[in-house]
Design an enzyme around this catalytic site. Structure first.
Site, PDB file in Angstrom:
ATOM      1  N   ARG A 522      -5.297  -8.877   4.264  1.00 14.78           N
ATOM      2  CA  ARG A 522      -5.713  -9.152   2.881  1.00 14.78           C
ATOM      3  C   ARG A 522      -4.647  -9.938   2.143  1.00 14.78           C
ATOM      4  O   ARG A 522      -3.449  -9.721   2.357  1.00 14.78           O
ATOM      5  CB  ARG A 522      -5.930  -7.846   2.124  1.00 14.78           C
ATOM      6  CG  ARG A 522      -7.211  -7.134   2.474  1.00 14.78           C
ATOM      7  CD  ARG A 522      -7.483  -6.001   1.513  1.00 14.78           C
ATOM      8  NE  ARG A 522      -6.307  -5.169   1.329  1.00 14.78           N
ATOM      9  CZ  ARG A 522      -6.077  -4.433   0.232  1.00 14.78           C
ATOM     10  NH1 ARG A 522      -6.950  -4.443  -0.763  1.00 14.78           N
ATOM     11  NH2 ARG A 522      -4.997  -3.700   0.131  1.00 14.78           N
ATOM     12  N   SER A 586       2.596  -2.895   7.985  1.00 14.06           N
ATOM     13  CA  SER A 586       2.473  -1.463   8.314  1.00 14.06           C
ATOM     14  C   SER A 586       2.830  -1.156   9.767  1.00 14.06           C
ATOM     15  O   SER A 586       2.035  -0.583  10.516  1.00 14.06           O
ATOM     16  CB  SER A 586       1.059  -0.996   8.020  1.00 14.06           C
ATOM     17  OG  SER A 586       0.734  -1.357   6.715  1.00 14.06           O
ATOM     18  N   ASP A 640       2.966   0.393   4.268  1.00 11.34           N
ATOM     19  CA  ASP A 640       1.788   0.868   3.502  1.00 11.34           C
ATOM     20  C   ASP A 640       1.992   2.285   2.966  1.00 11.34           C
ATOM     21  O   ASP A 640       1.468   2.643   1.916  1.00 11.34           O
ATOM     22  CB  ASP A 640       0.505   0.796   4.341  1.00 11.34           C
ATOM     23  CG  ASP A 640       0.606   1.574   5.651  1.00 11.34           C
ATOM     24  OD1 ASP A 640       1.730   1.897   6.069  1.00 11.34           O
ATOM     25  OD2 ASP A 640      -0.440   1.836   6.277  1.00 11.34           O
TER      26      ASP A 640
END
Length: 900
Positions: A522, A586, A640
């Site tokens: 994203r 992450s 994350d």
């Protein structure tokens, strides 16, 4: 003339459909906890939960009490793939003094007969399981006990009603045990109707209805547990013994009962009771015919008005006479012979009229029986949510077997009333005897299977003691990761993130965030406002990462990422602005500062080459340089988990822990600088990304790893690594379940022992299916549908087992996660030096958010293992996007403060 006379006994299809609807309403009443006490159709749970599946085997005894004879049987069931069985029987008379005497005499007589049978068959010194067919209404609380509600069928034994008949039989057998050296174990109490269904079910696995039409009448069928209020539990099915003979005892059939039905009832042993049975069972049809002939004769319509003694004598016309008179092929000769024997000297017209009366009476019986059966079939079809259903009705009883027209009439009417059910009628061979043995055999099989399933799932049941041990080991590993001398070899890496503060509300500006951590990538634009109009606005775009890029070269991966950023900047019209950027990455990184992150090792299916050991921020900067279209200020590389903590910290300043329970599993928390030996300085706090997924990679939790965990680990992309994550995260739970299902199938406990192609496929069992299957709102039918989507053709029993396996695996995951988290909150409490700690944990991840029980079990475990900590769980909204922007904003704020 006869037609006019018996007009009320002829029932149209509309009337039968109405009877069907009335019976359906009675069934619902009988199944409801509040309505059952006043229901006439008692809908008694039989505790028979499974039909034969063909794998039953063994040697069983069965006794059958309920008819004019007592029967003892020995049934041998062979597991030879042919579903064969062998039956030996002996019949004993039931003397009148026994069936109208007292309870002790009755059960002593039964025990004597059984003993005689055991001796004749040379079965002494053998321990044999026994099934007891007791064909009277009983209230059961379990399979091997039953309290008699009321005697029927001419039985009137004193002192038995409201007592447990199995207990009485056991007591009588106990008396004989010492003197005759006989050892019989009563395993199941069965109603003859249930026995019929089970016998036919052994030959045809579609059979889920049992029907008796003989001296008495009754039906049973397999009902969904969720509809049976009288029994705890919602899983699976149970056979319901309807005891439909009492239908109408509350007046529900009064408009259909004729003057003859009323007269017959008044003269019976139990006036006002079993009214439906009195309209259809063979015990009463002969008497009904006698009453009609008597009235017609009195009115001069038959036998020249001469009433003989036979017509005045109750019980003189029996069902066998009615059946014989209806043999149309014999013309009128049978009718003439029977009537002459009864001293009625009939003319040909008399014979025709009597034959017609018999036809109308027995036809009405078949019609009423068909209407009630149609109600059961419709209920079954609706339970299964099918438009059309194929099923089998197991059937027994003298009326059905010996009457020349009855079976044909019944079939025809049933098919007319339920055209959307394809019904096969299967005649039971010695249903009550073999059926009791079948119920016992199934109970025996289920007990053995239960033992095997329990043994398979036992390693997933973790005691409080074991969980405490896990918590303590996690605490030890956390300390190792923080100490300079042990950090290099520690499995829990405790990586410093250089995030040294949580939001204070003064953050503001426009920030870009990138989020890479799964199969999607994203890019976000985040606008943060401070002051009274404090808010966070976000715009984002999602891009897929193809497998060939996930597992290609590092250069290809980062070029793909920059291509996606370019698309987004163009889409938002902000290509020229040099915005501060937070990069949520992450994967385990070793950071030297907030904007330097060296990849320790890929997880979650990524395998891009030339990345491990490299600084991902440099790789991103290089790729931006290669493209040479725009420039960005990369302020922070973010995990994350840290993003999750920061997002919740923006709402609640008490949030100092972040937890991810989704595809992967990880925790971060604010640690005192003085405890972080691998970073200079002792003042303030820094967020530590524990990377706890590697807990156990040194073998410290091998005692709780099962063979299934080992199989999943060996088949993974990184064998021997991330062992704790492989027991707790969404990416692996479905795979653990699949391994267990394969093992249970190999043991013959699932899917009829057949391992389907789809079950062999790694990764077929996604974690979302676990969440769906374990949902409390989901009926087993829907579980079966999910399994069918996966190419697994399951029975109702299979679905229960699959649900149980999913439950065991996800519960263990939540408990292990809770034990790890308890170690962290305990450490925070000790850091603060307080007796009692209040703290918030920011949580994200699909497993926590979507699984029906995971979050509850996790919270309960933390509470149990860290009783001095009051932990609030706060769901994070977009930790990796919003969180990355907040970290960037906080880092900018702290940087500016430092500069000033």
């Amino acid at each position: 003339q006869v037609d006019r006379y018996l007009y009320h006994m002829r029932l149209s299809d509309d009337v039968l459909l109405d009877v069907m609807a009335r019976f359906q309403a009675e069934m619902v009443k009988g199944l409801g906890r509040d309505t059952n006490p006043t229901a006439t159709v008692k809908m008694l749970p039989s505790f028979v939960r499974s039909l034969p599946d063909g794998s039953e085997k063994g040697d069983f005894l069965a006794v059958d009490l309920g008819g004019s004879q007592f029967r003892a049987h020995r049934v041998k069931v062979f597991d030879d793939g042919k579903q064969s069985s062998q039956l030996e029987s002996k019949f004993y008379p039931m003397p009148k003094e026994v069936i109208q005497g007292n309870g002790a005499e009755l059960f002593d007589y039964v025990a004597d007969c059984l003993l005689d049978f055991v001796e004749t068959k040379n079965l002494k010194h053998k321990k044999l399981p026994l099934g007891f067919t007791f064909s009277f209404p009983c209230k059961q609380a379990k399979l091997e006990e039953g309290v008699l509600l009321a005697w029927t069928k001419h039985f009137k034994v004193r002192g038995v009603q409201d007592t447990d008949v199995v207990g009485s039989l056991r007591k009588a057998l106990q008396k004989h045990k010492a003197s005759f050296d006989i050892d019989v174990d009563v395993l199941a109490l069965v109603n003859d109707t249930v026995g019929t269904m089970m016998t036919c079910g052994y030959d045809d696995q579609r059979c889920e209805v049992g029907l008796i039409i003989g001296t008495g009448t009754n039906a049973c069928y397999m009902e969904e547990m969720r509809h049976i209020d009288l029994v705890e539990g919602d899983e699976g099915r149970m056979c319901i013994n309807t005891e439909w003979g009492a239908f109408g005892d509350d007046g529900a059939l009064d408009d259909l009962r004729t003057e003859f039905d009323r007269e017959l009832d008044l003269g019976s042993l139990n006036p006002g009771k079993q009214l439906f049975e009195k309209m259809i069972s063979s015990l009463y049809l002969g008497e009904l015919v006698r009453l009609i002939l008597l009235k017609m004769t009195k009115e001069g319509l038959l036998f020249n008005g001469k009433v003989s003694t036979a017509l005045l004598t109750k019980g003189k016309i029996e069902m066998k006479h009615v059946s014989a008179m209806e043999k149309y092929k014999e013309g009128l000769s049978n009718t003439k012979e029977i009537l002459t024997e009864l001293n009625l000297f009939p003319s040909e017209e008399d014979c025709i009229a009597v034959q017609h009366v018999c036809t109308i009476v027995s036809f009405r019986s078949a019609n009423l029986c068909a209407a009630a059966l149609a109600a059961i079939l419709t209920r079954l079809r609706e339970n299964k949510k099918l438009l059309r259903m194929r099923t089998t009705v197991g059937i027994d009883g003298g009326l059905y077997k010996t009457h020349p027209q009855y079976a044909k009439r019944l079939h025809k009417v049933v098919r007319r009333l339920v055209p959307n059910c394809d019904v096969r009628f299967l005649l039971s061979v010695s249903g009550s005897g073999k059926g009791a043995a079948m119920v016992t055999a199934v109970a025996y099989r289920l007990a053995a299977q239960r033992k095997q399933i329990n043994a398979t799932l036992a390693p997933f049941l973790l005691s409080l003691e074991t969980l405490r041990e896990v918590k303590n080991k996690m605490r030890t590993e956390l300390e190792y990761g923080l100490k300079r001398e042990t950090q290099a070899s520690a499995t829990v890496k405790m990586l410093p993130t250089f995030v040294c503060g949580t939001p204070d509300g003064t953050e503001k500006g426009k920030f870009l965030a990138l989020d890479l951590g799964g199969t999607n990538f994203r890019v976000l634009l985040v606008k943060i406002r401070s002051g009274r109009r404090r808010s966070v606005q976000m715009y984002n775009k999602i891009f897929a990462i193809p497998l060939e890029i996930m597992q290609g070269t590092g250069e290809e991966l980062f070029d793909h990422i920059v291509q996606c950023i370019a698309d987004f900047l163009e889409y938002m019209g902000i290509k020229g602005a040099r915005l501060p950027l937070g990069f949520t990455f992450s994967f385990p990184c070793r950071q030297a500062s907030i904007d330097k992150g060296t990849l320790v090792g890929w997880t979650k299916g990524f395998k891009a080459t030339d990345c491990e050991g490299e600084d991902v921020v440099d790789m991103l900067r290089e790729a931006i340089r290669r493209r040479n279209e725009f420039d960005l200020d990369i302020v922070a590389v973010v995990n994350d988990t840290v993003g999750t903590m920061m997002t919740c910290g923006y709402e609640d300043p008490n949030c100092e822990i972040g937890l991810i329970a989704g595809t992967g599993s990880n925790v971060c928390y604010m640690e005192d600088m003085k405890n972080i030996e691998i970073v200079e300085g002792n003042e303030g706090k820094m967020c530590i990304n524990t990377e706890w997924g590697g807990f156990g990679d040194n073998g410290c939790i091998d005692n709780i790893r099962t063979k299934y965990d080992k199989e999943v680990d060996e088949g993974s992309l990184n064998p021997g690594k991330q062992r704790y994550e492989k027991m707790t995260s969404g990416m692996y739970l479905g795979e653990i379940v699949r391994q267990i299902l394969i093992d249970l199938t190999k043991q013959g406990l699932l899917f009829r022992g057949q391992i389907s192609e789809s079950l062999r496929k790694r990764g077929i069992f996604e974690t979302k299916f676990l969440s769906q299957i374990e949902s409390d709102r989901l009926a087993l039918l829907q579980v079966r549908r999910i399994l069918q989507q996966l190419g697994l053709d399951s029975t109702c029993e299979d679905s229960i087992i699959v649900k149980e396996v999913c439950g065991a695996v996800s519960k263990r995951a939540a408990q292990l996660c809770g034990a790890g988290l308890a170690a962290i909150v305990e450490k925070k409490r000790e850091n603060r030096g307080v007796e009692h700690l209040q703290i918030t944990v920011g949580v994200d991840g699909t497993l926590y958010k979507l699984h029906p029980h995971f979050s509850r079990v996790l919270r309960e475990t933390v509470k149990e293992l860290a009783p001095q900590c009051d932990v609030t769980f706060m769901l994070s909204e977009d930790g990796s996007g919003k969180g990355a922007a907040l970290i960037t904003a906080v880092a900018k704020r702290l940087h500016n403060v430092g500069q000033k």
